[in-house]
Design an enzyme around this catalytic site. Sequence first.
Site, mmCIF file in Angstrom:
data_model
loop_
_atom_site.group_PDB
_atom_site.id
_atom_site.type_symbol
_atom_site.label_atom_id
_atom_site.label_comp_id
_atom_site.label_asym_id
_atom_site.label_seq_id
_atom_site.Cartn_x
_atom_site.Cartn_y
_atom_site.Cartn_z
ATOM 1 N N PHE A 1 0.864 -1.328 0.079
ATOM 2 C CA PHE A 1 0.082 -0.079 -0.073
ATOM 3 C C PHE A 1 0.974 1.288 -0.001
ATOM 4 C CE2 PHE A 1 -2.890 -3.198 1.668
ATOM 5 C CZ PHE A 1 -4.138 -2.588 1.055
ATOM 6 N N ASP A 2 0.623 2.181 -0.902
ATOM 7 C CA ASP A 2 1.134 3.496 -0.737
ATOM 8 C C ASP A 2 0.575 4.145 0.425
ATOM 9 O OD1 ASP A 2 2.365 5.902 -1.422
ATOM 10 O OD2 ASP A 2 0.517 6.522 -2.369
ATOM 11 N N LEU A 3 0.949 5.265 1.069
ATOM 12 C CA LEU A 3 0.407 5.777 2.389
ATOM 13 C C LEU A 3 -0.255 7.024 1.659
ATOM 14 C CD1 LEU A 3 0.323 5.969 5.349
ATOM 15 C CD2 LEU A 3 2.119 7.371 5.372
ATOM 16 N N ASP A 4 0.227 7.986 1.322
ATOM 17 C CA ASP A 4 -0.333 9.185 1.218
ATOM 18 C C ASP A 4 -1.623 8.989 -0.134
ATOM 19 O OD1 ASP A 4 1.092 10.535 3.180
ATOM 20 O OD2 ASP A 4 2.367 11.200 1.826
#
Length: 501
Positions: free
Chosen positions: A7-10
Amino acid sequence: MKNYLLFDLDGTLTDPKEGICTCVQYALSFFGIDEPDLDRLEPFIGPPLKDSFMEFYQMDEVQAEAAIEKYRERFRDKGIFENELYTWVPEMLRALNSKGMFMAVASSKPTVFVQQILEHFNIAKYFKVVVGSELDGTRTDKAEVVEEAVRQLFGEKPVDKSKVYMIGDRRHDVEGAHAYGVEAVGVTYGYGSMDELKEARADYIVRSVGELQKFLLRGTEETEKLTTFQRIWQLALPFLLFVMVRNIGLNIGVVILATLGNSISGGDFLFIRNAEGALEQVTGNGSAIISTIGILAGAAAVFGIAKKTLARTANDMKLTHIKEEPGKSYLFMGIASVGLAVGLNALLELTGVINSSETYQTVAEKQYAVALPLGLICFGIIAPIAEELLFRGIIYSCVRRYMKPIAAMVMSAAFFAMYHGNSVQGIYAFVMGCLMVYAFEYFGDFRMPVAVHIISNVLIYSISYQPGTAAVFVNWPVCLVCLAFGVGGVWLLNREKKIYG
């Protein structure tokens, strides 16, 4: 189903707009740049900061590094917490974790900040691995982040890229995933648009956290809690209803034509009566009309069930078919349909299967005694649509929910073969039925098996209508070439996208 999720965060797990944009604003002010509109700073969300400062404000590397330092000056203590989770993210992570998914965060943000944010929102417990960039400016390239996250996630086990998704909202997430060789899932609820993700060639695109959860969990759902009897009845009821109402329709058609028979004469309508004058058989165009009345009646009887079942199947399939298929995939499916239809018919003729079936000979004699335009409409268009409602629209759509894909394909094709009532059409229907299911699953569109069915029926009816034309195709070279094209078309489709294991 893939069970290694990065997962990317932002823009994917959290909405960091206020914190990131305010810190960018703070850094720009150090250079005498006043940017009061935070919306204009949204492009900074996601990509590496250095790249964004250089791209959007024409800074050189030294200036960009200085801007990053000013950015972090505010971000460390304040900006990092000007952030919020997207709605339903914790619930999604909990559901994924309960299904045994191996999850990691792969972000362009420095690892130390990513870890703080995850702990702040109490979701760090869901991630086995957290990988970001380094504070010294290394590992900012998304492909490097993805590679390191995958390496840590698999640990001592051999890396299997086919089991991995990279999930993010910006094009650099997609490009980083592809550069490393894994599939990318784009999310439009973050800061990347649908156009941006399509242009980056995201493998799949979802529009909400709920849709993302459903996509990632597909294949893990609990099957419908039906008894064996209920499952059999779920298939048998529409099948029996279709056949029963079709037969009633056939009888009604016979009555109608018998009534009209006294005023109809000529070779196109042949009425065979017994010594007492009672109608025994209708051939020629009359048989096609009667057959059409019957099959339309059968289709009408199961239309309501088919509509409901197809709506549920379309909802299941849409998450795995967001990405449009390229034009070549339709070409390959056309090649497969034509090749298998012609090759299989030639094979059945050359091996003597056709001549050995008296039942088929009777059916064929009636079908080809019809005027060509009428035969094409009745047997080439109307019959395929009606049959697809039953066999792919209902039977396959039901069994795919509680059987493995290949088993569901075989089951529905077997029903289709049994329906035809003779060995010749049964063999042909089984093979082509499997191809129609494959088309349905491959494109996620019910119109595709209908198209395959119509194309094959129209083609074979046209070829077989004239014995001289049929003879051209009934030889071993043509048979083998057509079968090779049919199998080759499926192979090319499978090379483009694997839908079965």
